[in-house]
Design a protein around this motif. Sequence first.
Motif, PDB file in Angstrom:
ATOM      1  N   GLY A 161      58.545 104.794  27.161  1.00  0.00           N
ATOM      2  CA  GLY A 161      58.697 102.915  26.534  1.00  0.00           C
ATOM      3  C   GLY A 161      57.244 103.348  27.354  1.00  0.00           C
ATOM      4  O   GLY A 161      56.406 103.055  27.450  1.00  0.00           O
ATOM      5  N   VAL A 162      57.097 101.428  26.883  1.00  0.00           N
ATOM      6  CA  VAL A 162      55.664 100.992  27.267  1.00  0.00           C
ATOM      7  C   VAL A 162      56.169  99.673  27.295  1.00  0.00           C
ATOM      8  O   VAL A 162      56.480  99.226  26.793  1.00  0.00           O
ATOM      9  CB  VAL A 162      54.596 101.278  25.443  1.00  0.00           C
ATOM     10  N   THR A 163      55.296  98.338  28.213  1.00  0.00           N
ATOM     11  CA  THR A 163      55.589  97.541  28.951  1.00  0.00           C
ATOM     12  C   THR A 163      53.953  96.587  28.476  1.00  0.00           C
ATOM     13  O   THR A 163      53.088  97.084  29.225  1.00  0.00           O
ATOM     14  CB  THR A 163      56.375  97.401  29.890  1.00  0.00           C
ATOM     15  N   MET A 164      54.067  95.617  28.126  1.00  0.00           N
ATOM     16  CA  MET A 164      52.656  94.784  27.810  1.00  0.00           C
ATOM     17  C   MET A 164      53.091  93.769  27.907  1.00  0.00           C
ATOM     18  O   MET A 164      53.783  92.308  28.117  1.00  0.00           O
ATOM     19  CB  MET A 164      51.965  94.860  26.526  1.00  0.00           C
ATOM     20  N   ARG A 165      51.954  92.685  28.934  1.00  0.00           N
ATOM     21  CA  ARG A 165      52.090  91.577  30.079  1.00  0.00           C
ATOM     22  C   ARG A 165      50.879  90.821  29.476  1.00  0.00           C
ATOM     23  O   ARG A 165      50.031  91.714  29.533  1.00  0.00           O
ATOM     24  CB  ARG A 165      51.939  91.471  31.208  1.00  0.00           C
ATOM     25  N   TYR A 166      50.572  89.674  29.313  1.00  0.00           N
ATOM     26  CA  TYR A 166      49.648  89.225  29.017  1.00  0.00           C
ATOM     27  C   TYR A 166      49.481  87.672  30.050  1.00  0.00           C
ATOM     28  O   TYR A 166      50.087  86.240  29.709  1.00  0.00           O
ATOM     29  CB  TYR A 166      49.337  88.383  27.858  1.00  0.00           C
ATOM     30  N   PRO A 167      49.000  87.816  31.108  1.00  0.00           N
ATOM     31  CA  PRO A 167      48.934  87.008  32.340  1.00  0.00           C
ATOM     32  C   PRO A 167      47.687  85.829  31.983  1.00  0.00           C
ATOM     33  O   PRO A 167      46.520  86.108  31.133  1.00  0.00           O
ATOM     34  CB  PRO A 167      47.939  87.552  33.178  1.00  0.00           C
ATOM     35  N   LEU A 168      48.345  84.830  31.701  1.00  0.00           N
ATOM     36  CA  LEU A 168      47.599  83.046  31.629  1.00  0.00           C
ATOM     37  C   LEU A 168      47.806  82.671  32.723  1.00  0.00           C
ATOM     38  O   LEU A 168      48.508  81.973  33.532  1.00  0.00           O
ATOM     39  CB  LEU A 168      47.940  82.624  30.816  1.00  0.00           C
ATOM     40  N   THR A 169      46.160  82.898  33.484  1.00  0.00           N
ATOM     41  CA  THR A 169      46.232  81.710  35.038  1.00  0.00           C
ATOM     42  C   THR A 169      45.615  80.679  35.107  1.00  0.00           C
ATOM     43  O   THR A 169      44.997  80.000  33.890  1.00  0.00           O
ATOM     44  CB  THR A 169      45.632  81.830  35.774  1.00  0.00           C
ATOM     45  N   LYS A 170      45.660  79.616  35.408  1.00  0.00           N
ATOM     46  CA  LYS A 170      45.320  78.072  35.763  1.00  0.00           C
ATOM     47  C   LYS A 170      44.993  77.694  37.291  1.00  0.00           C
ATOM     48  O   LYS A 170      45.872  77.657  37.527  1.00  0.00           O
ATOM     49  CB  LYS A 170      45.982  77.240  34.637  1.00  0.00           C
ATOM     50  N   GLN A 171      43.960  77.525  37.896  1.00  0.00           N
ATOM     51  CA  GLN A 171      43.899  76.776  38.978  1.00  0.00           C
ATOM     52  C   GLN A 171      43.621  75.231  38.837  1.00  0.00           C
ATOM     53  O   GLN A 171      42.667  74.852  38.739  1.00  0.00           O
ATOM     54  CB  GLN A 171      42.265  77.651  39.516  1.00  0.00           C
ATOM     55  N   THR A 172      44.942  74.415  39.883  1.00  0.00           N
ATOM     56  CA  THR A 172      44.314  72.709  39.899  1.00  0.00           C
ATOM     57  C   THR A 172      44.307  73.167  41.284  1.00  0.00           C
ATOM     58  O   THR A 172      43.924  73.449  42.199  1.00  0.00           O
ATOM     59  CB  THR A 172      45.291  72.874  39.539  1.00  0.00           C
ATOM     60  N   SER A 173      44.004  71.822  42.057  1.00  0.00           N
ATOM     61  CA  SER A 173      43.767  71.006  42.839  1.00  0.00           C
ATOM     62  C   SER A 173      44.669  71.166  44.360  1.00  0.00           C
ATOM     63  O   SER A 173      44.196  71.526  45.235  1.00  0.00           O
ATOM     64  CB  SER A 173      43.330  69.730  43.294  1.00  0.00           C
ATOM     65  N   ASN A 174      45.711  71.163  43.329  1.00  0.00           N
ATOM     66  CA  ASN A 174      46.284  71.815  44.355  1.00  0.00           C
ATOM     67  C   ASN A 174      47.314  72.738  44.519  1.00  0.00           C
ATOM     68  O   ASN A 174      48.962  73.295  45.395  1.00  0.00           O
ATOM     69  CB  ASN A 174      47.720  70.288  44.784  1.00  0.00           C
ATOM     70  N   ALA A 175      47.500  73.033  43.153  1.00  0.00           N
ATOM     71  CA  ALA A 175      47.808  74.650  43.264  1.00  0.00           C
ATOM     72  C   ALA A 175      47.498  76.019  42.308  1.00  0.00           C
ATOM     73  O   ALA A 175      46.740  75.442  41.282  1.00  0.00           O
ATOM     74  CB  ALA A 175      49.352  74.509  42.751  1.00  0.00           C
ATOM     75  N   SER A 176      47.844  76.828  42.062  1.00  0.00           N
ATOM     76  CA  SER A 176      47.466  77.725  41.525  1.00  0.00           C
ATOM     77  C   SER A 176      48.622  78.625  40.379  1.00  0.00           C
ATOM     78  O   SER A 176      49.901  78.866  40.542  1.00  0.00           O
ATOM     79  CB  SER A 176      47.479  79.125  41.762  1.00  0.00           C
ATOM     80  N   HIS A 177      48.743  78.793  38.692  1.00  0.00           N
ATOM     81  CA  HIS A 177      49.671  78.279  38.099  1.00  0.00           C
ATOM     82  C   HIS A 177      49.598  80.031  37.331  1.00  0.00           C
ATOM     83  O   HIS A 177      48.870  80.487  36.488  1.00  0.00           O
ATOM     84  CB  HIS A 177      49.736  77.775  37.193  1.00  0.00           C
ATOM     85  N   LEU A 178      50.611  80.994  36.931  1.00  0.00           N
ATOM     86  CA  LEU A 178      50.870  81.820  36.653  1.00  0.00           C
ATOM     87  C   LEU A 178      51.691  81.212  34.818  1.00  0.00           C
ATOM     88  O   LEU A 178      52.680  81.830  35.859  1.00  0.00           O
ATOM     89  CB  LEU A 178      50.722  82.946  37.407  1.00  0.00           C
ATOM     90  N   LEU A 179      51.422  82.740  33.564  1.00  0.00           N
ATOM     91  CA  LEU A 179      52.615  82.089  32.909  1.00  0.00           C
ATOM     92  C   LEU A 179      52.346  83.380  32.464  1.00  0.00           C
ATOM     93  O   LEU A 179      51.129  84.028  32.223  1.00  0.00           O
ATOM     94  CB  LEU A 179      51.880  81.541  31.775  1.00  0.00           C
ATOM     95  N   GLU A 180      52.996  84.258  31.939  1.00  0.00           N
ATOM     96  CA  GLU A 180      53.087  86.047  32.046  1.00  0.00           C
ATOM     97  C   GLU A 180      53.839  86.313  30.474  1.00  0.00           C
ATOM     98  O   GLU A 180      55.699  85.990  30.966  1.00  0.00           O
ATOM     99  CB  GLU A 180      53.272  86.561  32.720  1.00  0.00           C
ATOM    100  N   PRO A 181      53.670  85.880  29.057  1.00  0.00           N
ATOM    101  CA  PRO A 181      54.743  86.902  28.230  1.00  0.00           C
ATOM    102  C   PRO A 181      54.659  88.168  28.809  1.00  0.00           C
ATOM    103  O   PRO A 181      53.803  88.637  28.328  1.00  0.00           O
ATOM    104  CB  PRO A 181      54.209  86.177  27.034  1.00  0.00           C
ATOM    105  N   THR A 182      56.056  88.467  28.233  1.00  0.00           N
ATOM    106  CA  THR A 182      55.713  90.546  28.184  1.00  0.00           C
ATOM    107  C   THR A 182      56.505  90.354  26.767  1.00  0.00           C
ATOM    108  O   THR A 182      57.537  90.019  26.842  1.00  0.00           O
ATOM    109  CB  THR A 182      56.541  90.550  29.778  1.00  0.00           C
ATOM    110  N   LEU A 183      56.502  91.931  26.819  1.00  0.00           N
ATOM    111  CA  LEU A 183      57.120  92.542  25.876  1.00  0.00           C
ATOM    112  C   LEU A 183      57.166  93.853  26.374  1.00  0.00           C
ATOM    113  O   LEU A 183      56.329  94.445  26.561  1.00  0.00           O
ATOM    114  CB  LEU A 183      56.015  92.671  24.641  1.00  0.00           C
ATOM    115  N   ALA A 184      58.191  94.887  25.765  1.00  0.00           N
ATOM    116  CA  ALA A 184      58.704  95.967  26.073  1.00  0.00           C
ATOM    117  C   ALA A 184      58.992  96.596  25.233  1.00  0.00           C
ATOM    118  O   ALA A 184      60.327  95.849  24.648  1.00  0.00           O
ATOM    119  CB  ALA A 184      59.657  95.847  27.452  1.00  0.00           C
ATOM    120  N   LEU A 185      58.385  97.907  25.290  1.00  0.00           N
ATOM    121  CA  LEU A 185      59.530  98.860  24.173  1.00  0.00           C
ATOM    122  C   LEU A 185      60.262 100.071  24.592  1.00  0.00           C
ATOM    123  O   LEU A 185      59.005 100.523  25.544  1.00  0.00           O
ATOM    124  CB  LEU A 185      58.362  99.101  22.566  1.00  0.00           C
TER     125      LEU A 185
END
Length: 696
Positions: free
Chosen positions: A433-457
């Motif tokens: 098996g192999v799992t690939m994640r592509y973390p995308l982060t964003k920091q604002t004045s009142n919060a931190s955001h993480l968007l993580e698309p993932t693909l596993a074979l």
Amino acid sequence: MRWLIFFLLLPLAAAAQTPATLVADSVTVAGGERLIASGNIEVFADGTRMSAAQIIYDRPSDQLTITGPIFITAPDGTILTANSATLDPRLENGVLLGARLVLNQQLQLAANQIDRAEGRYSQLYKTAVTSCAVCGGKAPLWEIRAERIVHDEEAGQLYFTGAQFRVAGVPLVYLPRVRLPDPSVDRATGLLIPRVRSTDQLGIGLKLPYFITLGDHRDVLLTPYVSPETRTLEARYRQAFATGDIAISAAASDDTLGDDGARGYIFAMGRFDLGRGYTLNFDAEAASDDAYLLDYGYSEKDRLDSAVSLTRITDNALLDASFTYYQTLRDDESNRSLPPIVAEVTYDRRLAAAGGTLTLGASGDAIIRYGDATGEDGRDVTRVGANANWDRTWVAPIGLLTTATADLRADWYQVNDSGAFKTDLTRAVPSLGVTMRYPLTKQTSNASHLLEPTLALAWSDAYGDAVPNEDSTRPEFDTANLMSLTRFPGDDAVETGLRGTVGLNYTRVGKGGSHTSLSFGRIFRDTAQTDFTVTSGQRDKRSDWLIAGHVLLPQGLRVEGRSLFSDDFQPVLAQALVDWQTETLNLGAAYIYQIADGEVGRSDTVSEWSVDGSVRLSPSWAVSFDARYDIIADAPATAGLGVEWRNECVTVDLSVSRRYTSSTTVDPSTDYGLSVSLAGFSAASVTGRPTARCTQ
């Protein structure tokens, strides 16, 4: 002018063998034999403080004559007041007139006279005892009037002679002799709070618990329970050891509900640290019949398990061995087909290898059904296996967080009393098996955001014999195993073929403490997997859509949910949990929906909600409640309501619960409970209780 001296002969100093400090308006010595202090006297010694109008020390008689008002506060919170006193210098012997003793700021004892003896006994005459507010000449809510009370300070016990228990000044119970603990005692032999219990089946009954201490590390609680329909003795034994503890609860009943006479149950549990990281846990559960636990409200379990386990966990190794015996209380199950006996052992060890982590393991389990049946109702299965798993995680140049996994398992099975499988079976299962994640982060004045698309074979296959599935009959599909090599919880069932998983996870962390997440996922396979159940959402080539998320707010609110939807957006599974906790509110609610699935023994669709909680309406009033409702049947399953009223000296608990469900062994029933506890005769804190105030 005020005088300040070190008064070495005062009783407060004699007990502590340290000087006392006395402050008075005047201090005189008469004839060289009598020392007289008068006017705004305050004495400080070893954390104790005393105030009085006059103190006379007579050297020839070695006596203190104290004129009040006298007010003494001790380091443990004890308060003593009196009009006058004659005592020896150590306060060990003497007489106090017009005295009032307050223990632990809870229990008030007012007496015409208090005699002190041997430094530990206080004998009170014509005494009124209460923890309620006393306003002028008005009788308190409750009090105990006694001809004599002996307070043993060392033992923390109060001995009453010729006592009356009164409510609002009206005598209700006469107690020739009774012993009660004072508020400083954590554990003491004696009666605990009685409880009235009324049910449809057992009628109105009384529970009278009696607590027995057996030293500092052992105790027994015996509770006779008597009603028109039963004679029951409940018992609990606890013991603490240097390396562990045990607890045993049991009951024996002679009632009119069963046809077999005596009924009962026993639950026992324990935990011991054996040293070198080994932990031994055990528990035993047994009941005389299927309905006993519900009839008496001891437990709602419908399967009992008795188990012993040995565990050792280190930084790089795990050993877990267990033996479990099951007893079913369900109408549609028999003990011989559960299976009743399950034994398991697992050993895993981690090593660093080839830039990753290598985990080597060995395991075995045995499932035994007794009886002459064959097939699934009588099949006995023993398995011994070994596995090797290697995984490595790294970050690719474009920012992909990649994990590669290789796994190999080999198992040998021995199957008896089965018409579908031969006796000796072997199987090997390789997986990649192999799992690939592509973390995308964003920091604002009142919060931190993480968007993580993932693909596993992943790919795996089984080589060798087909084996019976004993440990993976209830597979689940959630965010925890979305990207796993296998979604089966055990070793028997295996996912085969090529499969791919896509997922998307969003997480938000607020600076104020809020936390939010939302996840989507789906599995695509080259072949359908018939070992999965219908409601697992994974049987076809394309799994159901998984949607899950949670919201956590700093105000104490937590919401969680998980759902499985088919391609036409029809729900297969839906779960939701709500939890809200504040200083005055504790609320929990849940909802579950599952379609019918005969493979897991669910012949009808399930749709239920449940709620339980408590609300503090005021310092005096609190309400608790719980309910479970069957939406499919359009009928309640259980419901309960509790009301608590308390003030500074008494707590009253009233509860009522109703169980609507029925079976061939259990009838619907309503249970009422009532208990009244008096503050002051235990070590329980009075923090948060409303305090009564006297008004003109």
